[in-house]
Every structure is written in C-alpha cells, then in structure tokens.
Design a protein around this motif. Sequence first.
Motif, PDB file in Angstrom:
ATOM      1  N   HIS A  75       0.496  -9.183   4.614  1.00 17.70           N
ATOM      2  CA  HIS A  75      -0.647  -8.255   4.560  1.00 17.70           C
ATOM      3  C   HIS A  75      -1.257  -8.339   3.150  1.00 17.70           C
ATOM      4  N   PHE A  76      -1.971  -9.382   2.891  1.00 12.39           N
ATOM      5  CA  PHE A  76      -2.800  -9.601   1.692  1.00 12.39           C
ATOM      6  C   PHE A  76      -2.103 -10.010   0.383  1.00 12.39           C
TER       7      PHE A  76
ATOM      8  N   GLN B 253       0.805  -1.225   0.000  1.00 11.51           N
ATOM      9  CA  GLN B 253       0.000   0.000   0.000  1.00 11.51           C
ATOM     10  C   GLN B 253       0.836   1.273   0.000  1.00 11.51           C
TER      11      GLN B 253
ATOM     12  N   TYR C 215     -12.880  -0.936  12.186  1.00 10.93           N
ATOM     13  CA  TYR C 215     -13.393   0.101  11.279  1.00 10.93           C
ATOM     14  C   TYR C 215     -14.909   0.185  11.289  1.00 10.93           C
TER      15      TYR C 215
ATOM     16  N   TRP D 254     -18.556   4.210   5.255  1.00 13.80           N
ATOM     17  CA  TRP D 254     -18.783   3.468   6.499  1.00 13.80           C
ATOM     18  C   TRP D 254     -19.328   4.426   7.555  1.00 13.80           C
TER      19      TRP D 254
ATOM     20  N   GLU E 279      -4.776  -1.523  13.826  1.00 14.25           N
ATOM     21  CA  GLU E 279      -5.302  -0.561  12.851  1.00 14.25           C
ATOM     22  C   GLU E 279      -6.635  -0.054  13.340  1.00 14.25           C
TER      23      GLU E 279
ATOM     24  N   TRP F 245      -4.513   3.828  11.623  1.00 13.63           N
ATOM     25  CA  TRP F 245      -4.366   3.530  10.189  1.00 13.63           C
ATOM     26  C   TRP F 245      -4.756   4.767   9.414  1.00 13.63           C
TER      27      TRP F 245
ATOM     28  N   ASN G 213      -2.636 -10.720   8.323  1.00 13.10           N
ATOM     29  CA  ASN G 213      -3.537  -9.592   8.504  1.00 13.10           C
ATOM     30  C   ASN G 213      -4.928  -9.954   7.995  1.00 13.10           C
ATOM     31  N   GLU G 214      -5.909  -9.803   8.837  1.00 11.69           N
ATOM     32  CA  GLU G 214      -7.331  -9.899   8.475  1.00 11.69           C
ATOM     33  C   GLU G 214      -7.700 -11.113   7.603  1.00 11.69           C
TER      34      GLU G 214
ATOM     35  N   ASN H 183      -2.528   5.896   1.396  1.00 12.64           N
ATOM     36  CA  ASN H 183      -2.110   4.581   0.896  1.00 12.64           C
ATOM     37  C   ASN H 183      -2.975   4.101  -0.267  1.00 12.64           C
TER      38      ASN H 183
ATOM     39  N   GLU I  50      -5.544   1.970  -1.611  1.00 15.58           N
ATOM     40  CA  GLU I  50      -6.681   1.360  -0.909  1.00 15.58           C
ATOM     41  C   GLU I  50      -7.260   0.215  -1.744  1.00 15.58           C
ATOM     42  N   TRP I  51      -6.396  -0.741  -2.064  1.00 16.97           N
ATOM     43  CA  TRP I  51      -6.780  -1.982  -2.725  1.00 16.97           C
ATOM     44  C   TRP I  51      -7.645  -1.733  -3.967  1.00 16.97           C
TER      45      TRP I  51
ATOM     46  N   PHE J 167      -6.508   7.966   4.095  1.00 15.46           N
ATOM     47  CA  PHE J 167      -6.507   7.550   5.507  1.00 15.46           C
ATOM     48  C   PHE J 167      -5.366   8.193   6.303  1.00 15.46           C
TER      49      PHE J 167
HETATM   50  C1  BGC Z   1      -6.654  -3.321   5.906  1.00 18.38           C
HETATM   51  C2  BGC Z   1      -5.901  -2.179   5.258  1.00 18.38           C
HETATM   52  C3  BGC Z   1      -6.881  -1.210   4.615  1.00 18.38           C
HETATM   53  C4  BGC Z   1      -7.783  -0.670   5.700  1.00 18.38           C
HETATM   54  C5  BGC Z   1      -8.809   0.350   5.221  1.00 18.38           C
HETATM   55  C6  BGC Z   1      -7.909  -2.889   6.631  1.00 18.38           C
HETATM   56  O1  BGC Z   1      -8.942  -3.756   6.293  1.00 18.38           O
HETATM   57  O2  BGC Z   1      -5.784  -4.061   6.719  1.00 18.38           O
HETATM   58  O3  BGC Z   1      -5.017  -2.738   4.325  1.00 18.38           O
HETATM   59  O4  BGC Z   1      -6.239  -0.183   3.955  1.00 18.38           O
HETATM   60  O5  BGC Z   1      -8.509  -1.723   6.264  1.00 18.38           O
HETATM   61  O6  BGC Z   1      -9.725  -0.221   4.357  1.00 18.38           O
END
Ligand code: BGC
Length: 413
Positions: free
Chosen positions: A113-114, A22, A282, A300, A325, A363, A157-158, A368, A370-371, A379
């Motif tokens: 991390h993904f 990211q 989040y 969100w 995060e 976070w 991660n997640e 970054n 954002e996928w 962020f």
């Molecule tokens: C992830 C981060 C992502 C953030 C905001 C988390 O789910 O670990 O990579 O940027 O959320 O969406």
Amino acid sequence: MSKEIFSFPKEFHWGAATASYQVEGGIENCDWAKAGHEEIVPKAGESSDHYNRFLEDFDIAKELGHNAHRFSIEWARIEPQEGKFNHDEIEHYRAVLLALRERGIEPYVTLWHFTLPLWFSENGGFERDDAPEKFARYCAFVVRHLGDLCTHFATINEPMVLASLGWIVGEWPPFKRVPSIATLALTDRAHKDDKKPSEKISHFFDYLRVVKNMTKAHNQAYRAIKKEYPDARVSIVKHTVYFHSDGSWWNTLKAKVMNYMWTYRFMNKVIDQMDEIGLNYYQHKKYGDTREYDYTDMGWQIYPEGIEGAIMLLWHYKKPIVIAEAGIADHTDEKRGDYIKKQIQGVARAMSLGADVRGHMYWSLLDNFEWALGYEKRFGLVAIDYETKERTVRPSAHMYKEIIARSSISLTN
Ligand code: BGC
C-alpha cells in the motif's frame, strides 16, 4: 409507494480498511519516512500505534459488527534489506491475522500500500527493470508464511494513483513532476511549496515505465503467489473514478476516453491474472454537470451514489468485486452516516443489476495518516486522539453497524 428493499447475501463481508504506514506507527525505513525526515511531506511518527494496539482495535471492529477487515503488510518491515527477510515481523502479522480469525473477522491482506523499503526506492523503485521480480519475491515470501491464515491477497493498492502522484503531479515520492497541463488535469491535492518537486518532460516516460512495471509486477506476483498457495484469491485494488456525462455525445465521449485512460487501460493488462477485483471509490466526474454539490473535508464532491457506476465499470470484467475502500473525510461526523448509507445503497443497486459484489470495507476503521496531508483529515469510524492514543467510536460507526445487522437496505432514499 413502498420502497424496494435489497437483501445482501448471508456470506457478504462487512468491514473497514486500514493501511500499515497510515496507522501502525514506528516505520522509519521506507521512502515516505525518509521524505518526512527531509520535511518534504509530514512525518507519520507513532501514528495511532495500531502496531501495538491491534487487539483493542479489532475488539472495536467486532463490537461494530464487522466480519471482515482489510489491512496491509509493510514491505519495509518484512524485507528491511534486499533479500533479507525479518521473521519476527512475519510473526507480528501472524498474530494480527490470528486476532482477526479469533474474532470471526475475515482478513483481506494488501501486500503493498504505497510505501517502499529504502533499499528498493533508492535504487530506482518501480522504474527498475527488475522491480517486478523483486516485488514478486516479496509477495511469495509473505504468502508462504501467512497463507494458512488468509485467503484474500491484493498485490498493489491503487497503481494509477501512485504513478500519477509520484511521477506526474510530483506530490508523493519520488516527487517527479511533468510540467504543464498534465499536472492540472489529474489532482487537486495540496502540496508544499517550499520543497518543490523536480519538473521534467522526461518524467512522463518514467511514469509510463512505472505503470508498465507495476502491471508486470502484479502478473509476476500473481504467478508466484499461486505457486505457493493455489487457492489464494488474488486481486489488485483499483481506484476507480466514475467518469460520466449529461448524455450529450461530446461529454459521453470524454467520459468514455477518461474511463479507458484511468481504469480500463491498466486493468486490461492484468485482469487475466486476477481472481477478484478490489475497488476503491472516492470520486466521480460528470461532464456537463450543473448540480451543486456539498464537499468532503478533502474538497471532493459528495457523491457516494456514484459507487454504483464505478462498480458497473469494473463489472465489465465479470469477476467478483470487493469494495476495498470507500469513505469520507468528515471531522464533524455529521455527513458520514448518510454518506455510508448512500454508498451502500449504490452497492445494492449495482448488485441488483447483476454485479457480483462480495464485500464492503469502509475507509477507514481508524483516523489515519493522510499521506501528503498529514493527520488533519478524519476518515475514521473511530476517532484517534494522537496525544493519548485514545479511541472514540463515532456515531456514524453505529449507523454502519445497524445496516450490517439488518443486512438489507432500500434501493432508493
Ligand atoms: C488510499 C488511502 C487513502 C484514501 C483517502 C485511497 O486513495 O488507498 O491510502 O487514505 O484514498 O485519500
């Protein structure tokens, strides 16, 4: 009436987080880069060039009062081909860790991390039966070479986010989607219509296999890491949605079932192989909710105080918790300061109820990638100009700095 003030312990870790793909830039041999080149998701490209500018970025973190920092190691850099490890990249991450140590910043390393190296993702990734073994071998290698500079290692991660977005919703590699209601229930993240994910019921069984293999991968990696470095503090970083209700029996039951499905079902299988728990917060979902919410740039609901409930869900396991995060996408920076304050008040309330929380990583340190949403969402405590790579500290970063300096906060507004 005077407000009750909570003081954080002296050794509390205050900081922010990033993840390799990211922010680093220049990663081309992973599944996300491939999907970027195929134009299924945006390209990360040079990103903020953190790979070459980490010294400058850590100077900023230090200036902002941070005494801890979470970042991730890019598996595809370390093991670009199966079983072939790149020692130059290990040297790079050693330099990153040394730079943090020199600034008095405690590192928290996430091993994955993904993003996956292509040799792994193209041969089935976490659907493979030997995935846990391959993953544990990589983790052990990293810890063997970095363990003298770092104590906190998160393996994954997640896991649930990755499995659901990759195999149920189909917005992330490998873009497998389960048709119908499951898709609707899990996310509202946007996806590109021109490159549709493939839809099959059998993807649900792949999803189950991936979740199972990730639990095995963590447990195997835990044992391999401890063999290298018995004192390492190993965790999983768990995205914890706080499901709660208006108190009616039916809504309370729904919240219970969802907390089990999203959090406890996975955690129960890995908790014995964990020294601490990483928590990402989040989102919340309150059944029977009538409140009107403001929204983040991600769409969100703004409910930072829900972190208290998320912590208490994980405190069920009575292991130390680190907020790995939590944060807000807010391009104007108008909401971020207040969001951070309320989030930290939530952490303080959970601690005053007895939860052993050891740190808080906002976070993110930097804007970054954002996928699937690319670079639009912001962020960062630090804004990035992606043309010039210029860093600009946002006002909210100073508000966070003030809280860190006081190390205390009122439990209510
Ligand atoms: C992830 C981060 C992502 C953030 C905001 C988390 O789910 O670990 O990579 O940027 O959320 O969406």
